[in-house]
Motif scaffolding. Sequence first.
Motif, mmCIF file in Angstrom:
data_model
loop_
_atom_site.group_PDB
_atom_site.id
_atom_site.type_symbol
_atom_site.label_atom_id
_atom_site.label_comp_id
_atom_site.label_asym_id
_atom_site.label_seq_id
_atom_site.Cartn_x
_atom_site.Cartn_y
_atom_site.Cartn_z
ATOM 1 N N PRO A 150 53.698 33.924 40.054
ATOM 2 C CA PRO A 150 52.807 32.922 39.464
ATOM 3 C C PRO A 150 53.452 32.242 38.258
ATOM 4 N N ASP A 151 53.146 30.963 38.089
ATOM 5 C CA ASP A 151 53.704 30.256 36.945
ATOM 6 C C ASP A 151 53.012 30.723 35.661
ATOM 7 N N PRO A 152 53.654 30.530 34.515
ATOM 8 C CA PRO A 152 53.094 31.008 33.242
ATOM 9 C C PRO A 152 51.708 30.439 32.925
ATOM 10 N N ASP A 153 51.442 29.180 33.297
ATOM 11 C CA ASP A 153 50.127 28.591 33.028
ATOM 12 C C ASP A 153 49.026 29.342 33.774
ATOM 13 N N THR A 154 49.329 29.746 34.999
ATOM 14 C CA THR A 154 48.364 30.515 35.789
ATOM 15 C C THR A 154 48.091 31.851 35.126
ATOM 16 N N LEU A 155 49.142 32.510 34.665
ATOM 17 C CA LEU A 155 48.984 33.810 34.004
ATOM 18 C C LEU A 155 48.167 33.690 32.722
ATOM 19 N N VAL A 156 48.437 32.650 31.942
ATOM 20 C CA VAL A 156 47.703 32.431 30.689
ATOM 21 C C VAL A 156 46.234 32.137 30.976
ATOM 22 N N ALA A 157 45.975 31.276 31.958
ATOM 23 C CA ALA A 157 44.594 30.931 32.299
ATOM 24 C C ALA A 157 43.840 32.163 32.798
#
Length: 151
Positions: free
Chosen positions: A13-20
């Motif tokens: 998963p991309d970092p934005d997905t992980l943060v969200a």
Amino acid sequence: MNHTGAGEREAVPDPDTLVAFERFWQVHPKARQRDRSFALWLAAEKSGADPQRIICEAQRYRQVNQGKDAQYLVSSDRWLEQRRWEGEPGKAFVSMDERMRGIEATAEMLAGKVRAGAPVVSSAFSPAILDCILGKRLLTVAQLQGAGVRV
């Protein structure tokens, strides 16, 4: 690199997905089954769901259910599985601004009835409506009590 048993590469998963997802995980009032919740989160994103809307609705779910025993709350994995951010089946999504306008309109209507001496049902005065009535100074505590509303 991560590999599945079949030799296929797992998508990272991309970092934005992980943060969200982490923001969702922090705000949901009954965060359970993290791996399953994350898989459901990814599936929701893949189907076109807006991560910000999911997070906002999880925050709203937390606010609406504040003070309730956890046994009465839907766990994060079930909440995602049931696509609860979309609202109840058959009901349109209502933004927080629309909800506040509805509360204000109801507060003004009920305050008008109390001022006119019309009968009112005390159960119509939710905490949010009472906060609005008192915050906007539409009525005083004495006026509400005089109409039989517990404040």
